[in-house]
Write a protein that holds these residues in place. Structure first.
Motif, PDB file in Angstrom:
ATOM      1  N   ALA A   1      34.483 -17.073 102.196  1.00  0.00           N
ATOM      2  CA  ALA A   1      34.757 -18.127 101.211  1.00  0.00           C
ATOM      3  C   ALA A   1      36.016 -17.788 100.409  1.00  0.00           C
ATOM      4  CB  ALA A   1      33.563 -18.301 100.280  1.00  0.00           C
ATOM      5  N   PHE A   2      36.170 -16.506 100.065  1.00  0.00           N
ATOM      6  CA  PHE A   2      37.356 -16.081  99.322  1.00  0.00           C
ATOM      7  C   PHE A   2      38.620 -16.303 100.146  1.00  0.00           C
ATOM      8  CE2 PHE A   2      40.498 -12.794  98.266  1.00  0.00           C
ATOM      9  CZ  PHE A   2      40.701 -13.062  96.911  1.00  0.00           C
ATOM     10  N   ILE A   3      38.555 -15.955 101.437  1.00  0.00           N
ATOM     11  CA  ILE A   3      39.706 -16.177 102.316  1.00  0.00           C
ATOM     12  C   ILE A   3      40.027 -17.662 102.408  1.00  0.00           C
ATOM     13  CG2 ILE A   3      40.528 -15.994 104.703  1.00  0.00           C
ATOM     14  CD1 ILE A   3      38.861 -13.436 104.960  1.00  0.00           C
ATOM     15  N   ALA A   4      38.981 -18.489 102.388  1.00  0.00           N
ATOM     16  CA  ALA A   4      39.175 -19.937 102.530  1.00  0.00           C
ATOM     17  C   ALA A   4      39.809 -20.568 101.303  1.00  0.00           C
ATOM     18  CB  ALA A   4      37.847 -20.618 102.829  1.00  0.00           C
ATOM     19  N   GLY A   5      39.485 -20.050 100.102  1.00  0.00           N
ATOM     20  CA  GLY A   5      39.996 -20.734  98.920  1.00  0.00           C
ATOM     21  C   GLY A   5      40.016 -19.938  97.637  1.00  0.00           C
ATOM     22  N   GLY A   6      39.920 -18.618  97.716  1.00  0.00           N
ATOM     23  CA  GLY A   6      39.984 -17.798  96.517  1.00  0.00           C
ATOM     24  C   GLY A   6      38.662 -17.708  95.772  1.00  0.00           C
ATOM     25  N   LYS A   7      38.726 -17.198  94.522  1.00  0.00           N
ATOM     26  CA  LYS A   7      37.517 -16.955  93.730  1.00  0.00           C
ATOM     27  C   LYS A   7      36.742 -18.243  93.468  1.00  0.00           C
ATOM     28  CE  LYS A   7      39.346 -12.863  91.335  1.00  0.00           C
ATOM     29  NZ  LYS A   7      39.687 -12.269  90.013  1.00  0.00           N
TER      30      LYS A   7
ATOM     31  N   ALA B   1      36.461 -20.782  95.341  1.00  0.00           N
ATOM     32  CA  ALA B   1      35.750 -21.187  96.565  1.00  0.00           C
ATOM     33  C   ALA B   1      34.421 -20.452  96.698  1.00  0.00           C
ATOM     34  CB  ALA B   1      36.622 -20.925  97.783  1.00  0.00           C
ATOM     35  N   ILE B   2      34.385 -19.189  96.237  1.00  0.00           N
ATOM     36  CA  ILE B   2      33.132 -18.433  96.292  1.00  0.00           C
ATOM     37  C   ILE B   2      32.068 -19.113  95.439  1.00  0.00           C
ATOM     38  CG2 ILE B   2      32.014 -16.233  95.781  1.00  0.00           C
ATOM     39  CD1 ILE B   2      34.667 -14.844  96.287  1.00  0.00           C
TER      40      ILE B   2
ATOM     41  N   ILE C   1      31.256 -29.688  98.915  1.00  0.00           N
ATOM     42  CA  ILE C   1      32.247 -28.642  98.697  1.00  0.00           C
ATOM     43  C   ILE C   1      33.654 -29.219  98.684  1.00  0.00           C
ATOM     44  CG2 ILE C   1      33.314 -26.607  99.798  1.00  0.00           C
ATOM     45  CD1 ILE C   1      30.503 -25.778 100.680  1.00  0.00           C
ATOM     46  N   GLY C   2      33.867 -30.270  99.456  1.00  0.00           N
ATOM     47  CA  GLY C   2      35.179 -30.897  99.514  1.00  0.00           C
ATOM     48  C   GLY C   2      35.837 -30.816 100.868  1.00  0.00           C
ATOM     49  N   VAL C   3      35.079 -30.412 101.896  1.00  0.00           N
ATOM     50  CA  VAL C   3      35.611 -30.367 103.252  1.00  0.00           C
ATOM     51  C   VAL C   3      35.831 -31.795 103.747  1.00  0.00           C
ATOM     52  CG1 VAL C   3      35.093 -29.711 105.642  1.00  0.00           C
ATOM     53  CG2 VAL C   3      34.494 -28.174 103.763  1.00  0.00           C
ATOM     54  N   PRO C   4      37.013 -32.123 104.285  1.00  0.00           N
ATOM     55  CA  PRO C   4      37.268 -33.475 104.791  1.00  0.00           C
ATOM     56  C   PRO C   4      36.224 -33.911 105.817  1.00  0.00           C
ATOM     57  CG  PRO C   4      39.305 -32.235 104.689  1.00  0.00           C
ATOM     58  CD  PRO C   4      38.201 -31.261 104.394  1.00  0.00           C
TER      59      PRO C   4
ATOM     60  N   LEU D   1      41.376 -26.808  98.454  1.00  0.00           N
ATOM     61  CA  LEU D   1      40.273 -26.917  97.511  1.00  0.00           C
ATOM     62  C   LEU D   1      40.699 -27.615  96.231  1.00  0.00           C
ATOM     63  CD1 LEU D   1      37.314 -26.181  97.291  1.00  0.00           C
ATOM     64  CD2 LEU D   1      37.970 -24.025  96.215  1.00  0.00           C
ATOM     65  N   LYS D   2      41.938 -27.396  95.792  1.00  0.00           N
ATOM     66  CA  LYS D   2      42.430 -28.050  94.588  1.00  0.00           C
ATOM     67  C   LYS D   2      42.533 -29.554  94.787  1.00  0.00           C
ATOM     68  CE  LYS D   2      45.095 -24.055  92.988  1.00  0.00           C
ATOM     69  NZ  LYS D   2      46.457 -23.547  92.653  1.00  0.00           N
TER      70      LYS D   2
END
Length: 423
Positions: free
Chosen positions: A243-249, A251-252, A286-289, A411-412
């Motif tokens: 999750a961190f790799i996907a979008g940072g803190k 995203a976790i 979560i916001g995944v398209p 994510l933003k």
């Protein structure tokens, strides 16, 4: 506090129902089997809608992708993420098995007493590796696609169908709209069924705990404990890392906020397929398209199973230990990793995996069909944590795929969608 309960109301209800079910199963023991029909009612309802849900979700996602360039990027990213995470799971599982050596102290006499509790296979016919792969991705008759036992084959067909609709352009636009409408309708059906979920999941979990409690403590305890340890490390540690790799803190935090319901569903149903609706809902929050969500989740439920990879390692090392085969050579280690990857890809998205992975292990290593029940018991006792890793892993993988497709700031741009969807 009120907002907290509102956000987690359905999750709290599910957790309580499963907890109560576990207590009832522990107290009643084997008598809890009387509750199984109430649980099976929920499972059957979920399976009943599974084929149309997967078809409409996958084909709609393919048909409504804006361009083939994006489709290629999505599919390429999915393959990269699935293979990478499964390989990591295979390496971790193999290292853990070689260090802990769960087969030490086990003997064949103990297994003979347990084999009667395993699921019997309907066929002992030996299938070649290549034929196994052919059967994994295709069926000989279209009507066979209408069975949940052939979910991966249905996904393959749905991808081809959706791509064909997209390639047909404007003339096929009405069909693309129909597929999208079908996908939305099926999600509404899921919402209706989920009203019964607390009762169904509680009863099903009570039945599982009541029936398997003794088996877990009888002979397979070391394998179960090792598997549980690896599952906890992978679930909390590596999923947070992904999750961190996907979008940072941030995203976790978002991942763990939305991963609870799919996780509870996985533990209670022991079926990645039954978790597809919950996973789709979670990743959209979560916001995944949508096109990524409706491609990753159904595909992942059928061909990306990190928990089954761990299970494959346990089964292979168990048989190799019982038959006195060397597990420390480089070729043996690479073989364990490679075969466990295949097991994760071919295991059925149904409770205990449908015996496909077990048959593959026997075929590749040349073990006699008579030992199938030995590793079938392993499938049963690790089913819950395996499904947890399989299902929830697809949730975080959808975030990784989005990171590759949409860029590091995905994510933003999507966070305004988080929490807007109601179950």
């Amino acid at each position: 506090m009120k907002n907290l309960f509102k956000n987690y109301k359905s999750t709290i209800i599910l957790l309580c129902s499963v907890l109560i079910g576990g207590i009832i199963g522990t107290v009643m023991g084997p008598k809890s089997l009387v509750l199984e029909p109430f649980g099976k009612l929920f499972i059957n309802l979920m399976f009943m809608i599974l084929v149309p849900l997967v078809f409409f979700s996958v084909s709609s996602a393919m048909a409504n992708i804006s361009g083939m360039k994006r489709l290629g990027k999505i599919m390429g990213s999915i393959m990269l993420v699935f293979l990478s995470t499964a390989l990591i799971a295979a390496i971790i599982g193999t290292v853990g098995a070689l260090i802990m050596k769960p087969t030490n102290g086990l003997n064949i006499d103990m297994f003979k007493s347990l084999m009667k509790n395993a699921v019997e296979t309907q066929s002992s016919e030996k299938i070649s590796f290549l034929n196994q792969l052919v059967n994994t991705f295709t069926v000989s008759d279209f009507v066979d696609l209408l069975s949940r036992k052939n979910m991966l084959q249905l996904v393959v067909f749905s991808i081809m169908f959706g791509m064909s609709v997209s390639l047909s352009g404007e003339k096929a636009r009405p069909l693309a709209n129909l597929l999208e409408a079908g996908s939305l309708t099926m999600m509404k059906v899921v919402k209706i069924i989920m009203y019964y979920a607390p009762i169904g999941l509680g009863c099903y979990f009570a039945s599982i705990v009541g029936q398997l409690g003794g088996q877990i403590l009888d002979g397979y305890l070391k394998i179960f404990v090792l598997y549980l340890f690896l599952s906890v490390v992978y679930y909390f540690g590596f999923f947070s890392l992904y999750a961190f790799i996907a979008g940072g803190k941030n995203a976790i935090k978002i991942f763990w906020k939305n991963a609870v319901t799919p996780s509870v569903t996985a533990l209670a149903t022991c079926s990645s397929a039954a978790c597809i609706p919950a996973n789709l809902d979670a990743v959209k929050k979560i916001g995944v398209p949508q096109d990524i969500a409706e491609t990753v989740i159904p595909l992942g439920a059928n061909m990306h199973k990190d928990g089954s990879v761990f299970g494959g390692v346990m089964k292979i090392t168990l048989l190799m230990g019982l038959f006195g085969k060397d597990m420390t050579s480089v070729s043996s280690i690479l073989g364990i990793i490679g075969v466990s990857l295949l097991v994760g890809a071919v295991m059925g998205a149904i409770p205990s995996g449908g015996m496909i992975g077990e048959m593959l292990i026997l075929s590749v290593y040349g073990f006699p069909p008579e030992v199938l029940p030995i590793i079938a018991v392993v499938s049963v006792i690790i089913d819950a944590p395996a499904t947890l890793l399989n299902s929830t892993g697809n949730t975080v993988c959808s975030m990784l795929v989005t990171r590759l497709v949409e860029g590091k700031n995905w994510l933003k741009s999507e966070k305004q969608n988080v929490g807007n969807l109601d179950m």
